[in-house]
Design an enzyme around this catalytic site. Structure first.
Site, PDB file in Angstrom:
ATOM      1  N   HIS A   2       1.425   4.838  -3.229  1.00 22.98           N
ATOM      2  CA  HIS A   2       1.834   6.340  -3.113  1.00 22.98           C
ATOM      3  C   HIS A   2       3.123   6.974  -3.698  1.00 22.98           C
ATOM      4  O   HIS A   2       2.623   7.224  -4.345  1.00 22.98           O
ATOM      5  CB  HIS A   2       1.740   6.677  -1.612  1.00 22.98           C
ATOM      6  CG  HIS A   2       1.068   5.862  -0.326  1.00 22.98           C
ATOM      7  ND1 HIS A   2      -0.261   7.130  -1.247  1.00 22.98           N
ATOM      8  CD2 HIS A   2       0.128   5.871   0.100  1.00 22.98           C
ATOM      9  CE1 HIS A   2      -1.375   6.815  -0.557  1.00 22.98           C
ATOM     10  NE2 HIS A   2      -1.345   5.911   0.208  1.00 22.98           N
ATOM     11  N   HIS A  41       0.676  -1.251   0.350  1.00 21.95           N
ATOM     12  CA  HIS A  41      -0.309  -0.300   0.278  1.00 21.95           C
ATOM     13  C   HIS A  41       1.078   0.927   0.102  1.00 21.95           C
ATOM     14  O   HIS A  41       0.673   2.272  -1.068  1.00 21.95           O
ATOM     15  CB  HIS A  41      -0.696  -0.066   1.866  1.00 21.95           C
ATOM     16  CG  HIS A  41      -1.490   1.392   1.555  1.00 21.95           C
ATOM     17  ND1 HIS A  41      -3.249   1.061   1.195  1.00 21.95           N
ATOM     18  CD2 HIS A  41      -1.147   2.536   2.190  1.00 21.95           C
ATOM     19  CE1 HIS A  41      -3.460   2.665   1.853  1.00 21.95           C
ATOM     20  NE2 HIS A  41      -2.702   3.349   2.230  1.00 21.95           N
ATOM     21  N   GLU A  42       1.715   0.744   0.868  1.00 22.06           N
ATOM     22  CA  GLU A  42       2.539   2.055   0.704  1.00 22.06           C
ATOM     23  C   GLU A  42       3.316   2.651  -0.307  1.00 22.06           C
ATOM     24  O   GLU A  42       3.996   3.577  -0.861  1.00 22.06           O
ATOM     25  CB  GLU A  42       3.804   2.383   1.741  1.00 22.06           C
ATOM     26  CG  GLU A  42       3.176   2.364   3.753  1.00 22.06           C
ATOM     27  CD  GLU A  42       2.106   3.464   3.587  1.00 22.06           C
ATOM     28  OE1 GLU A  42       2.225   4.407   2.915  1.00 22.06           O
ATOM     29  OE2 GLU A  42       1.192   3.388   3.938  1.00 22.06           O
ATOM     30  N   GLU A  93      -6.249   6.532  -0.865  1.00 26.47           N
ATOM     31  CA  GLU A  93      -6.036   5.225  -0.566  1.00 26.47           C
ATOM     32  C   GLU A  93      -6.855   4.926  -0.598  1.00 26.47           C
ATOM     33  O   GLU A  93      -6.590   3.224  -1.128  1.00 26.47           O
ATOM     34  CB  GLU A  93      -6.748   6.199   0.998  1.00 26.47           C
ATOM     35  CG  GLU A  93      -5.894   6.601   1.971  1.00 26.47           C
ATOM     36  CD  GLU A  93      -4.670   6.718   2.256  1.00 26.47           C
ATOM     37  OE1 GLU A  93      -3.736   5.150   2.051  1.00 26.47           O
ATOM     38  OE2 GLU A  93      -3.775   7.237   1.990  1.00 26.47           O
TER      39      GLU A  93
END
Length: 240
Positions: free
Chosen positions: A53, A49-50, A95
């Site tokens: 970004h 997930h990070e 997100e």
């Protein structure tokens, strides 16, 4: 994209976040409490997930939206309420995009949803007793209630309008829905299989991944720290 550095920080609040400092290599920070709460596969999903970004270059807008979400809007007097709402909507959408990145890596919706569920209300002692299907049922019920009337729609928007992240149950619902979509299945069919090995010592570890045909590899160095670093420059940050 060059792999970022990965740091582990002593902190009782389960979380992970990404920082990109101007002119410096970006890095991901994972709290020790998150390591204690999640399984290795769930932790992999959080890191994915990070990385999402960084891969999506969320950069500038992520920084501005996080400033607005923190409540320090006095430094941006020219930002109107409409623009603020739009930026926060974008942040919540970002997100959800990175949740999809987590699913593409985990390749199991229950792993990503399990991580969201534990972050919403899990403990290391009882995390194994949490039920993903029950959590998803809550998400479906919430969606049904809030979509069934104008009052429900209004209450949902009032509840989420000022949030930087969507509610965990709604993130779970979106992942559940997208995992069954033709778009996800098409992306998965084109995805290469990766093998991952790891080694660790008292203060560092290395995670290396490469394609099954051996054509490429990525190494992430993990550093452990008991406190936060003091860094100069403009920062791009996001939390899980």
């Amino acid at each position: 994209m060059d792999p970022p550095e990965l740091y582990v920080r002593q902190n009782p609040m389960p979380n992970a976040y990404t920082l990109a400092i101007s002119g410096r290599k970006p890095f991901i920070v994972v709290h020790t409490s998150l390591l204690e709460l999640l399984t290795p596969r769930e932790l992999q999903a959080v890191i994915a997930h990070e990385l999402g970004h960084l891969k999506c270059n969320h950069g500038l807008w992520l920084t501005i939206a996080n400033v607005l979400a923190s409540g320090t809007v006095s430094i941006l007097p020219l930002i109107t309420g409409t623009v603020e709402d739009a930026l926060l909507r974008w942040l919540r959408a970002a997100e959800l995009t990175c949740d999809r990145a987590a699913l593409l890596v985990a390749q199991d919706a229950k792993v990503v949803i399990g991580a969201l569920m534990k972050l919403a209300g899990g403990t290391p002692a009882y995390g194994h007793e949490l039920n993903v299907e029950a959590f998803l049922q809550q998400a479906r019920s919430y969606e049904e209630v809030t979509n069934s009337s104008m009052l429900g729609w209004y209450l949902r928007n009032a509840q989420t309008r000022a949030l930087s992240h969507p509610l965990p149950v709604m993130r779970a619902r979106e992942i559940d829905r997208w995992s069954q979509s033709s778009q996800y299945k098409s992306l998965l069919a084109r995805n290469k299989q990766y093998t991952v090995s790891s080694s660790s010592s008292s203060n560092s570890s290395t995670v290396t991944g490469g394609s099954s045909d051996g054509s490429s590899s990525t190494t992430i160095n993990v550093q452990f720290t008991n406190g936060s670093s003091s860094l100069n420059g403009s920062a791009i940050s996001s939390t899980y």
